[in-house]
Design an enzyme around this catalytic site. Structure first.
Site, PDB file in Angstrom:
ATOM      1  N   HIS A 151      -3.073  -0.909   2.344  1.00  0.00           N
ATOM      2  CA  HIS A 151      -3.270   0.215   3.269  1.00  0.00           C
ATOM      3  C   HIS A 151      -2.874   1.542   2.606  1.00  0.00           C
ATOM      4  O   HIS A 151      -1.798   1.642   2.018  1.00  0.00           O
ATOM      5  CB  HIS A 151      -2.405  -0.025   4.526  1.00  0.00           C
ATOM      6  CG  HIS A 151      -2.410   1.101   5.501  1.00  0.00           C
ATOM      7  ND1 HIS A 151      -1.303   1.457   6.242  1.00  0.00           N
ATOM      8  CD2 HIS A 151      -3.396   1.965   5.874  1.00  0.00           C
ATOM      9  CE1 HIS A 151      -1.599   2.485   7.022  1.00  0.00           C
ATOM     10  NE2 HIS A 151      -2.863   2.814   6.827  1.00  0.00           N
TER      11      HIS A 151
HETATM   12 CA    CA Z   1      -7.162   0.344   1.413  1.00  0.00          CA
END
Ligand code: CA
Ligand code: TV1
Ligand code: ZN
Length: 397
Positions: free
Chosen positions: A183
């Site tokens: 992320h």
């Molecule tokens: Ca990513």
């Protein structure tokens, strides 16, 4: 010598300072700046340097880094060495160094290393700003986890944030897209209160059998930035949580559908694509099962919208495949196809030879290295897309 000429239409620039290669995080650490040497060798061996403008950018200065990072953090980062580091010093730990995981070790030349990769991203953004390039590439950047006063997940300085801040001087809306398997939390956090940057990250999300979340543990579909309706940044983040083993067709469909919808709704005047190569099949830290051309499809898709594009690296822990992918994506940018047989005069050719290293070709089948069963069903992915498109409705009012 391969008869490549500079294609008309796209002006591509390649921003690379070779001094970045000589830095080492430590022998067992998965982040290997040496993968950039391999990438550069492939790019040169295919003659791609004749199709782009090459730049050797200077390191970023302390003043330039201070535009995002805290002064105290930078002064610590610029002074700490393996010799003077005190691993139990509260400052050391509070700035994210060492610790149990040792994700962010203090190594020789650390300050030099971070200034170099940051300078390259800033140089690339600069070229887009003054319209010298349509696409600017920095494979040494993309360190998306760094916070303003915290090193995290192999990232010390957030070169992406610094580059976006430069782009914002010439652009009303910048779209950030992140296909690293992790992320893009640092970039998302940096712009959480802005409606002039939209962040979109595709990543593995979930808890493992051992009970630990996949790093950094954030980025579920319902995380869309601040919830306060008075916050300008509300709804300007979109997270696409994906499970282990996603395949080429599923990822391409997901990427095209969601990214297309975001570009059409947000209508950015510039795009930054973090192209972390740890989303490939067979990556040492990754969980996905993508082939090189499926990864490159994301670059093709973004390029097809014809907006100024900053293309940066990121993760990628199986160096030979990182090099293959970023070489392929460089070719995608300049609009040329590369032959599958690797040119035989590449230094370090052994790194690509032998069945276990991909058999001396550019596009080995990485499904052969499959280590993760595909846990993504068509039904799950359709629901995910429905929810993602639903989230985008926040942009309307
Ligand atoms: Ca990513
Ligand atoms: C030293 C030596 C450090 C060997 C770190 C893998 C190592 C890892 C090492 C490692 C490793 C992580 C965590 C655990 C959080 C910690 C560039 C609860 C074999 C952008 C960063 C991943 C990804 C961090 C960076 C992660 C990027 N995985 N060997 N460390 N604690 N850290 O899980 O997004 O690709 O693994
Ligand atoms: Zn990653």
């Amino acid at each position: 010598q391969y008869g490549l000429e500079k294609p008309r239409g796209y002006n591509v620039s390649f921003h690379y300072n070779p001094h970045v290669e000589y830095h080492h995080f430590g022998s067992s650490h998965p982040m290997k700046p040496w993968r950039l040497t391999l990438t550069k060798q492939l790019v040169l061996a295919y003659g791609l340097e004749y199709t782009m403008d090459l730049y050797e950018p200077r390191p970023a200065t302390m003043d330039e880094l201070q535009v995002f990072h805290d002064r105290d953090y930078l002064s610590f980062l610029s002074q700490v060495t393996p010799q003077n580091a005190k691993p139990d010093d509260p400052a050391y730990l509070s700035f994210g160094f060492g610790g149990e995981s040792n994700d962010c070790p203090v190594f020789d030349g650390l300050w030099n290393y971070v200034s170099i990769y940051s300078g390259a991203s800033m140089s690339a953004a600069h070229n887009l700003n003054n319209k010298q390039s349509d696409i600017a590439i920095n494979w040494s950047g993309g360190l998306h986890h760094a916070k303003k006063n915290l090193a995290s997940g192999f990232c010390y300085i957030n070169d992406i944030v610094l580059a976006i801040q430069l782009l914002l001087t010439q652009n009303q809306r910048v779209l950030y897209i992140d296909i690293d398997v992790h992320h893009g939390d640092g970039v998302e956090a940096a712009f959480e209160s802005s409606d002039r940057v939209f962040t979109l990250s595709y990543h593995k999300f979930g808890i493992d059998r051992n009970g630990y979340p996949f790093f950094p543990g954030t980025g579920n579909i319902n995380e869309m930035g601040p919830t306060d309706p008075a916050n300008r940044g509300k709804g300007h983040s979109l997270n696409i949580p994906i499970d282990d083993g996603i395949d080429d067709e599923q990822y391409k469909w997901l990427f095209k559908t969601v990214t297309g919808a975001v570009i059409e709704k947000y209508n950015p005047t510039a795009i930054v694509l973090q192209s972390g190569a740890d989303s490939l099949g067979g990556d040492r830290l990754g969980r996905f099962n993508l082939n090189i051309k499926a990864h490159g499809f994301c670059v093709e898709t973004v390029k097809s919208y014809g907006r100024p594009l900053l293309l940066i690296g990121g993760g990628g822990y199986t160096p030979r495949n990182v090099a293959r992918t970023w070489c392929h994506e460089t070719a995608v940018c300049v609009g040329t196809e590369l032959h599958n047989e690797l040119p035989s005069h590449i230094p370090y050719i052994q790194a690509f030879q032998g069945a276990e290293n991909g058999g001396g070709i550019l596009y080995p089948d990485l499904h052969n290295t499959k280590r993760h069963d595909n846990l993504n069903t068509q039904d799950n992915l359709h629901k995910l897309v429905t929810q993602a498109l639903e989230n985008l409705r926040y942009l309307e009012g």
